[in-house]
Design an enzyme around this catalytic site. Structure first.
Site: not given
Length: 681
Positions: A20, A135, A172, A174, A265, A305
């Site tokens: 994935d 999230h 973050d 996101h 990130d 990451y």
């Protein structure tokens, strides 16, 4: 009181069991790389190490539904194919037989950290965890997140420790939509998130990630979204967001605890974020948060990451939590136009709910963000040639930057105090050095010769201590210091300190003089010095390097002065030495002097010399020594609005200064004074 580091090696157990490409970046090496970085720099050894515990199912139930917790409990008995099938029901999630255990440890680590901070066992700390959490929603995993670690920690802090105001800062890259959904109608939790958005073209592609999503019901104004509509945001953009959006609201909110969804990130080199903020930027952000909530800051790892960038950014944050000075920010401090448009939009959206923004005249300008306007560059796609070329340049810049950071060690002495006659009532923080040495007599005489006020033995003795301490600051032996001088000699001592600093290696010197202290007459506007006088008489011929502002009379006025003028000027100027001079009648209360001095540690990498009147109280000396040593300043007390006169003076100053000092800007050029129609989704 120190810094806690909460971790458990079992959190590396969960891993992807099938192919994935979307999920493979959330790997166990994220934790091991961060921990190894802390160990190699000797930072782990300086922290109080706590072994994470599993959160109970009752604690998980503070946020998540019983059915969802039961579903996750059942994953422990599933085979690989069943786990893959279940994972496919969620967006960007994978499950492993050990996921439930790892996720409970992640929550438990956050709760342990909150308990340690709230009971006074430590001052602050970091929970090094995976899976991340921001999230995750009440009954759904999402974006690598299983349980919402920070949201549960906030509810736990309110329930167990009786808190009424919790600030969550999500840096973050996101949008933490899970956290937003959980608290969107709750006025006891102020949630701030910046995130890559690109006019809704970046994951999670939500309309409610835009600037005008401000909460619901009683929670209106307590959700603050700052969408980045271009990649490449860097240090200046992140600092501008804090100075012009987050901190004004945070001081008005007056939190009792700060929780950080610490996703890296958003740092340089990360393939998800494609941003340019360098690792030391996160030390500066952390320092700014430490002036809130009496320094009670609990950071919980989210994304990140690029392993080297993640590791170095975590190290920078932990150094700041430990009280070490942050390395100076690299690169020009000029925010991007797109960043200013986003800042302008969020200030306009939040102004109806926050007096601190209304007083600053946040214009009713909201840019449409649900579609990409013409002329906006398209985002760099991670598989395109443009990204590969930019990625190569970024990696080279990152490698060079990390080498420089490793060569920038903390000075042997963090803080030194040189007083003419130490008071028996003075209590200094552990580790603060009392400096008794003096400059050489001939050096003292040479510097003092032009000043009659320095002819007296007492003044000359004080000057010798100032000069010796200044030399130690400039040669890297001491990070910051406090020196006392007799009141009649304060202005003369400040003049000598400026000239000595410039002649002994300082390239750019910022002097923040509080009270009736005249600018030295021979100080020129050559770009090497920036003179900022608070509460002094107005300059006869003000310039971009000679700024005078009245001393505000209220908490709100003082905060506006510091956040909207002093710090933007300081970060724009990028000094390598800051002199803070408190004149005999400076007019600041101890908490105000402490906050001003604490915030000025950032722009010069911690290199601050505070000059005070020898008659200053032991309490003031103790406050200044504490904040220079990395402690939180005392609370300013209840927020009060700035007077119209103070705001008028501030706005009158800012306009002419903005062309030179870009960090003062809070709006894109095209948006100033323009009212645009909203575009609905």
């Amino acid at each position: 009181m120190g810094t806690a580091l909460v971790y458990h090696e079992d959190m590396t157990a969960a891993r992807l069991l099938w192919e994935d490409p979307e999920c493979e970046i959330e790997c166990p090496q994220r934790l091991t790389a961060a921990l190894e970085g802390l160990q190699q720099r000797g930072l782990e050894q300086r922290c109080l190490r706590l072994v994470a515990r599993e959160a109970s199912e009752a604690e998980l139930g503070l946020v998540h539904s019983p059915e969802y917790v039961a579903l996750l409990r059942g994953t422990q008995a599933l085979g690989t194919q069943e786990l893959q099938a279940l994972s496919g029901q969620y967006d960007a999630v994978y499950f492993h037989p050990r996921t439930f255990h790892c996720a409970r440890l992640a929550v438990g680590a956050a709760l342990q950290l909150v308990d340690a901070v709230m009971t006074g066992a430590v001052r602050n700390g970091l929970a090094l965890v995976r899976p991340p959490g921001h999230h995750s929603q009440r009954a759904a995993a999402n974006g690598f997140c299983v349980f919402n670690n920070v949201a549960i920690a906030a509810r736990h802090a309110k329930q167990k420790h009786g808190l009424h105001r919790v600030l969550i800062v999500d840096w973050d890259v996101h949008h933490g939509q899970g956290t937003q959904y959980i608290f969107e109608d709750d006025p006891s939790v102020l949630y701030f998130s910046w995130h890559r958005y690109e006019h809704r073209r970046f994951w999670p592609y939500l309309r409610e990630s835009d600037a005008d999503a401000v909460g619901q019901g009683q929670g209106l104004g307590f959700t603050v979204n700052l969408p980045w509509n271009q990649v490449g945001m860097g240090n200046a953009d992140y600092m501008a967001a804090f100075l012009h959006v987050l901190l004004p609201l945070a001081f008005e909110f007056n939190p009792e605890l700060v929780l950080v969804s610490a996703g890296f990130d958003s740092a340089i080199g990360d393939p998800e974020g494609q941003m340019q903020a360098t690792p030391e930027c996160f030390a500066h952000l952390t320092q700014l948060l430490q002036v809130l909530a009496d320094g009670r800051v609990c950071a919980v790892l989210e994304g990140g990451y690029h392993l080297e960038s993640l590791s170095q950014s975590v190290c920078m944050m932990v150094q700041a939590l430990l009280g070490d000075p942050a390395p100076p920010l690299s690169g020009p401090m000029v925010p991007h136009g797109s960043a200013l448009e986003s800042i302008q939009s969020v200030r306009a959206a939040q102004a109806p709910y926050w007096m601190s923004l209304r007083q600053q005249g946040a214009a009713p300008v909201l840019s449409p963000s649900t579609c990409s306007p013409e002329g906006k560059p398209s985002p760099l796609l991670p598989w395109g040639p443009e990204f590969k070329a930019a990625g190569t340049q970024t990696m080279a810049a990152l490698s060079s930057l990390l080498d420089k950071l490793c060569l920038n060690p903390t000075p042997p002495v963090r803080t030194a105090v040189a007083l003419t006659a130490p008071d028996a009532a003075l209590v200094l923080p552990p580790g603060v050095l009392c400096q008794e040495r003096s400059a050489l007599p001939e050096e003292m005489q040479a510097w003092a010769r032009p000043h009659k006020a320095l002819a007296q033995d007492k003044a000359l003795t004080a000057l010798g201590k100032v000069l010796y301490l200044l030399d130690r600051l400039l040669d890297g032996q001491v990070s910051s210091g406090i020196a006392a001088t007799p009141a009649p000699a304060t202005a003369a001592t400040l003049d000598v300190a400026i000239r000595c600093g410039l002649s002994h290696g300082a390239q750019r010197l910022l002097c923040v003089a509080v009270g009736q202290l005249d600018r030295p007459p021979d100080l020129t506007d050559d770009g090497r010095t920036l003179w900022l006088n608070i509460g002094g008489k107005e300059a006869a011929a003000p310039s971009t390097f000679h700024v005078c502002v009245p001393l505000p009379g209220t908490t709100g006025g003082f905060l506006n002065c510091v956040l909207a003028l002093v710090l933007p000027l300081a970060y724009s100027f990028q000094p390598d030495l800051v002199l803070v001079a408190l004149g005999p009648t400076h007019g600041l209360r101890d908490p105000q002097a402490g906050l001003l001095t604490a915030l000025l540690r950032g722009p010069a990498g911690g290199r601050v010399l505070a000059l005070i009147d020898e008659e200053s109280t032991p309490q003031l000396v103790g406050v200044l020594a504490g904040v220079l040593h990395g402690e939180a300043p005392p609370s300013l007390g209840p927020f009060s609005m700035a007077s119209p006169e103070d705001m008028q003076a501030l706005m009158h100053l800012r306009g002419p200064l903005e062309p030179q000092w870009k960090m003062l800007q809070v709006a894109g050029e095209a948006g100033v004074g323009v009212v645009r129609l909203r575009v609905s989704a």
